[in-house]
Design a protein around this motif. Structure first.
Motif, PDB file in Angstrom:
ATOM      1  N   GLU A  50      18.502  -6.020  -4.664  1.00 44.00           N
ATOM      2  CA  GLU A  50      17.818  -5.656  -3.422  1.00 44.00           C
ATOM      3  C   GLU A  50      16.408  -5.125  -3.642  1.00 44.00           C
ATOM      4  OE1 GLU A  50      20.118  -3.008  -1.032  1.00 44.00           O
ATOM      5  OE2 GLU A  50      21.913  -4.254  -1.140  1.00 44.00           O
ATOM      6  N   THR A  51      16.187  -4.471  -4.780  1.00 44.96           N
ATOM      7  CA  THR A  51      14.883  -3.871  -5.064  1.00 44.96           C
ATOM      8  C   THR A  51      14.484  -4.129  -6.512  1.00 44.96           C
ATOM      9  OG1 THR A  51      15.761  -1.723  -5.786  1.00 44.96           O
ATOM     10  CG2 THR A  51      15.335  -1.997  -3.412  1.00 44.96           C
ATOM     11  N   PHE A  52      13.196  -3.959  -6.770  1.00 46.49           N
ATOM     12  CA  PHE A  52      12.659  -4.035  -8.130  1.00 46.49           C
ATOM     13  C   PHE A  52      12.440  -2.616  -8.642  1.00 46.49           C
ATOM     14  CE2 PHE A  52      11.140  -7.726  -5.822  1.00 46.49           C
ATOM     15  CZ  PHE A  52      11.462  -8.768  -6.673  1.00 46.49           C
ATOM     16  N   ALA A  88       6.845  -2.274  -0.436  1.00 41.96           N
ATOM     17  CA  ALA A  88       6.539  -0.846  -0.431  1.00 41.96           C
ATOM     18  C   ALA A  88       7.084  -0.222  -1.708  1.00 41.96           C
ATOM     19  CB  ALA A  88       7.162  -0.180   0.791  1.00 41.96           C
ATOM     20  N   ALA A  89       6.277   0.635  -2.313  1.00 49.97           N
ATOM     21  CA  ALA A  89       6.646   1.295  -3.567  1.00 49.97           C
ATOM     22  C   ALA A  89       6.926   2.769  -3.331  1.00 49.97           C
ATOM     23  CB  ALA A  89       5.522   1.141  -4.581  1.00 49.97           C
ATOM     24  N   THR A  90       7.959   3.258  -3.987  1.00 47.99           N
ATOM     25  CA  THR A  90       8.300   4.678  -3.963  1.00 47.99           C
ATOM     26  C   THR A  90       8.287   5.199  -5.386  1.00 47.99           C
ATOM     27  OG1 THR A  90       9.709   4.351  -2.031  1.00 47.99           O
ATOM     28  CG2 THR A  90      10.054   6.365  -3.304  1.00 47.99           C
ATOM     29  N   ARG A 124      10.191   2.173  -7.354  1.00 47.85           N
ATOM     30  CA  ARG A 124      11.126   1.243  -6.722  1.00 47.85           C
ATOM     31  C   ARG A 124      10.346   0.468  -5.676  1.00 47.85           C
ATOM     32  NH1 ARG A 124      16.039   1.267  -7.595  1.00 47.85           N
ATOM     33  NH2 ARG A 124      16.346   3.516  -7.732  1.00 47.85           N
ATOM     34  N   ILE A 125      10.407  -0.854  -5.793  1.00 50.08           N
ATOM     35  CA  ILE A 125       9.697  -1.734  -4.874  1.00 50.08           C
ATOM     36  C   ILE A 125      10.722  -2.384  -3.943  1.00 50.08           C
ATOM     37  CG2 ILE A 125       8.128  -3.695  -4.648  1.00 50.08           C
ATOM     38  CD1 ILE A 125       7.045  -1.311  -6.411  1.00 50.08           C
ATOM     39  N   VAL A 126      10.548  -2.148  -2.653  1.00 45.07           N
ATOM     40  CA  VAL A 126      11.398  -2.770  -1.634  1.00 45.07           C
ATOM     41  C   VAL A 126      10.633  -3.960  -1.074  1.00 45.07           C
ATOM     42  CG1 VAL A 126      12.572  -2.456   0.570  1.00 45.07           C
ATOM     43  CG2 VAL A 126      12.491  -0.573  -1.079  1.00 45.07           C
TER      44      VAL A 126
END
Length: 152
Positions: A50-52, A88-90, A124-126
């Motif tokens: 789901e995410t990178f 979007a990155a967190t 974490r990239i969504v």
């Protein structure tokens, strides 16, 4: 110029894209600072379905840009087999990750940021938008995801 191979269906492109996310190790990461100055670097990543997850130095341009702006574009493949991802990155510290994520990232990428002396946070990239195409005959229908939702 075309390869003579018929264009893939959007369903096949999604399958191929997900396979690439599972098997590729590195990706081109594009960010920009507050003044719009671009930065493009290759980084290792891990896809969890789901995410990178990726990691870079806190004080490096990409790390600063991701932490400040939270926007990123990823580019997979060569010019005749392209996957583009915008998302979007967190910013996450190692303690923020689920048990086993650091080990899974290191096993997949061959890079263990926790072994470094300088701080390397994780990001974490969504994905919010994904495109995939090979040749001009796949330009139509290249959008596979918009606004975080798969179209196929």
């Amino acid at each position: 110029m075309t390869t003579g191979v018929p264009p893939r269906s959007r369903e096949q492109r999604r399958k191929d894209t997900l396979a690439r996310f599972e098997t590729d190790i590195d990706v081109w990461v594009a960010t920009a600072d507050a003044e719009g100055a671009p930065c493009l670097v290759p980084l290792s990543f891990r896809w969890d379905g789901e995410t990178f997850l990726m990691s870079t130095g806190r004080t490096l341009p990409t790390g600063r840009n991701l932490a400040a702006g939270g926007r990123v574009r990823l580019a997979f493949g060569g010019t005749r087999d392209v996957v583009l991802v915008e998302g979007a990155a967190t910013l996450l510290e190692a303690a923020d990750l689920e048990p086993g994520e650091i080990e899974a990232f290191a096993a997949h990428s061959g890079f263990d940021p926790s072994a470094l002396k300088s701080p390397y946070p994780y990001f974490r990239i969504v994905p919010e938008w994904i495109q995939a195409w090979r040749e001009a005959d796949e330009i139509a229908g290249r959008d596979l995801m918009k606004a975080g939702r798969w179209l196929v």
